[in-house]
Design an enzyme around this catalytic site. Structure first.
Site, short mmCIF file in Angstrom:
data_model
loop_
_atom_site.label_atom_id
_atom_site.label_comp_id
_atom_site.label_asym_id
_atom_site.label_seq_id
_atom_site.Cartn_x
_atom_site.Cartn_y
_atom_site.Cartn_z
N ALA A 171 -7.81 1.31 10.52
CA ALA A 171 -7.84 2.66 11.09
C ALA A 171 -6.48 3.34 10.97
O ALA A 171 -6.39 4.54 10.68
CB ALA A 171 -8.29 2.61 12.55
N TYR A 172 -5.41 2.58 11.19
CA TYR A 172 -4.06 3.11 11.02
C TYR A 172 -3.86 3.59 9.59
O TYR A 172 -3.35 4.70 9.36
CB TYR A 172 -3.04 2.03 11.38
CG TYR A 172 -1.62 2.35 11.00
CD1 TYR A 172 -0.87 3.24 11.77
CD2 TYR A 172 -1.00 1.75 9.90
CE1 TYR A 172 0.45 3.54 11.43
CE2 TYR A 172 0.30 2.03 9.56
CZ TYR A 172 1.03 2.93 10.32
OH TYR A 172 2.33 3.22 9.98
#
Length: 254
Positions: free
Chosen positions: A159-160
Site C-alpha cells: 500500500a505504501y
C-alpha cells in the site's frame, strides 16, 4: 553566493531524516526555508536552529497532513511566514517529503490503513502542489520524494508503494502541465537510508542493508538532500518529469 540565493522553499516533513537534511542543504545554498512538521515541534526547532547556526534563514510551519483541511492549514501558515520573513508570499521550491510507511503484511492490511497512506503520501502532496502553484513564479521547482520500492518488491509495503507510485505519477503529469511555465517536477527515490531509527544501530542489520547497495554502505540523508538541491537549482532546468533513482544502486545484483 549560493545557487538558491533569493529563493524560498518549503520542505514538508523536515523535522528529521531526509527532510531535515534537505532543509539544511537548501538553506546552505541561500534559500529561506519553511521547516514543516506535523507534531514533533522539538525536532523541527532543532532543524531550524541548525539552519540558523550555519548562517541560513528559515521558519517553522506546523500542519498535520492526511486530515480534513490539512492543505489550507499549511498554506495559511506558509504564506504568513513567507510574508513575515521575505516581505511577500512567493514560493520558489516545493519539496514534498513528508510521508508515512505501512509495514503491514498484505493479509493484515485494512481499508483504514490504506486510506491513511494514500491521504498522507499522495493526496496531500497533490493538493498542496496545486495550491502553492498560485504563488509559485515561473521557473519554480517541485521535487517529490518517492521510494526505491517503486523498482523492487516488498509485500509488506504494497500500500505504501502504491501511494508513492501515485506521487510519481503526479510528477509525470504535472511536469507536462507546467512545462510552459518553466516549472520542473521530478521524483527522487531513495533506497535504504539512515533515518535514525534503532534498527540502524544493530550491526547485523547495518551489514545486511549495506550489502544491498552497490557501494556497500547505507545511504545517509545528505546523499538524498544533495540530489534534491541539484534538482532545485538552475543547473537542472532541462530535467523534468523524471524518476531519479537515488538508492545507491540498491539491488543491482552481485
Amino acid at each position: 553566493m549560493g545557487t538558491l540565493e533569493n529563493k524560498t522553499a518549503l520542505v514538508t516533513g523536515s523535522s528529521r531524516g531526509i527532510g531535515r537534511a534537505t532543509a539544511l542543504r537548501l538553506a546552505a545554498e541561500g534559500a529561506v526555508v519553511a521547516v514543516h512538521y506535523a507534531s514533533n515541534g522539538t525536532a523541527a526547532k532543532e532543524t531550524l536552529v541548525a539552519i540558523e547556526s550555519a548562517g541560513g534563514k528559515g521558519f517553522l510551519v506546523q500542519a498535520e497532513l492526511g486530515v480534513p483541511g490539512d492543505v489550507d492549514t499549511l498554506v495559511t501558515a506558509l504564506t504568513a511566514g513567507l510574508v513575515e520573513h521575505t516581505g511577500e508570499a512567493r514560493l520558489d521550491i516545493l519539496v514534498n517529503n513528508a510521508g508515512i510507511m505501512g509495514g503491514v503484511k498484505p493479509e493484515d492490511l485494512t481499508g483504514e490503513i490504506f486510506d491513511r497512506l494514500m491521504a498522507v503520501n499522495a493526496k496531500a502532496p497533490l493538493f498542496l502542489t496545486l495550491k502553492v502553484l498560485e504563488f509559485m513564479p515561473d521557473g519554480g521547482r517541485i521535487v517529490n520524494i518517492g521510494t526505491g520500492l517503486l523498482r523492487y518488491a516488498n509485500p509488506e509495503e504494497i500500500a505504501y508503494s502504491m501511494s508513492k507510485g501515485a506521487l510519481d505519477q503526479t510528477s509525470l503529469h504535472l511536469a507536462r502541465l507546467l512545462g510552459p511555465r518553466n516549472i520542473t517536477v521530478n521524483t527522487v527515490s531513495p533506497g535504504v537510508t539512515n533515518n535514525g531509527t534503532p534498527i540502524f544501530e544493530v550491526p547485523e542489520a547495518r551489514e545486511f542493508m549495506a550489502n544491498m547497495t552497490a557501494f556497500k554502505r547505507i545511504g545517509e540523508p545528505e546523499d538524498i538532500a544533495d540530489v534534491v538541491a541539484f534538482l532545485a537549482s538552475n543547473d537542472a532546468r532541462w530535467i523534468t518529469g523524471t524518476f531519479v533513482d537515488a538508492s545507491g544502486g540498491t539491488l543491482l545484483g552481485g
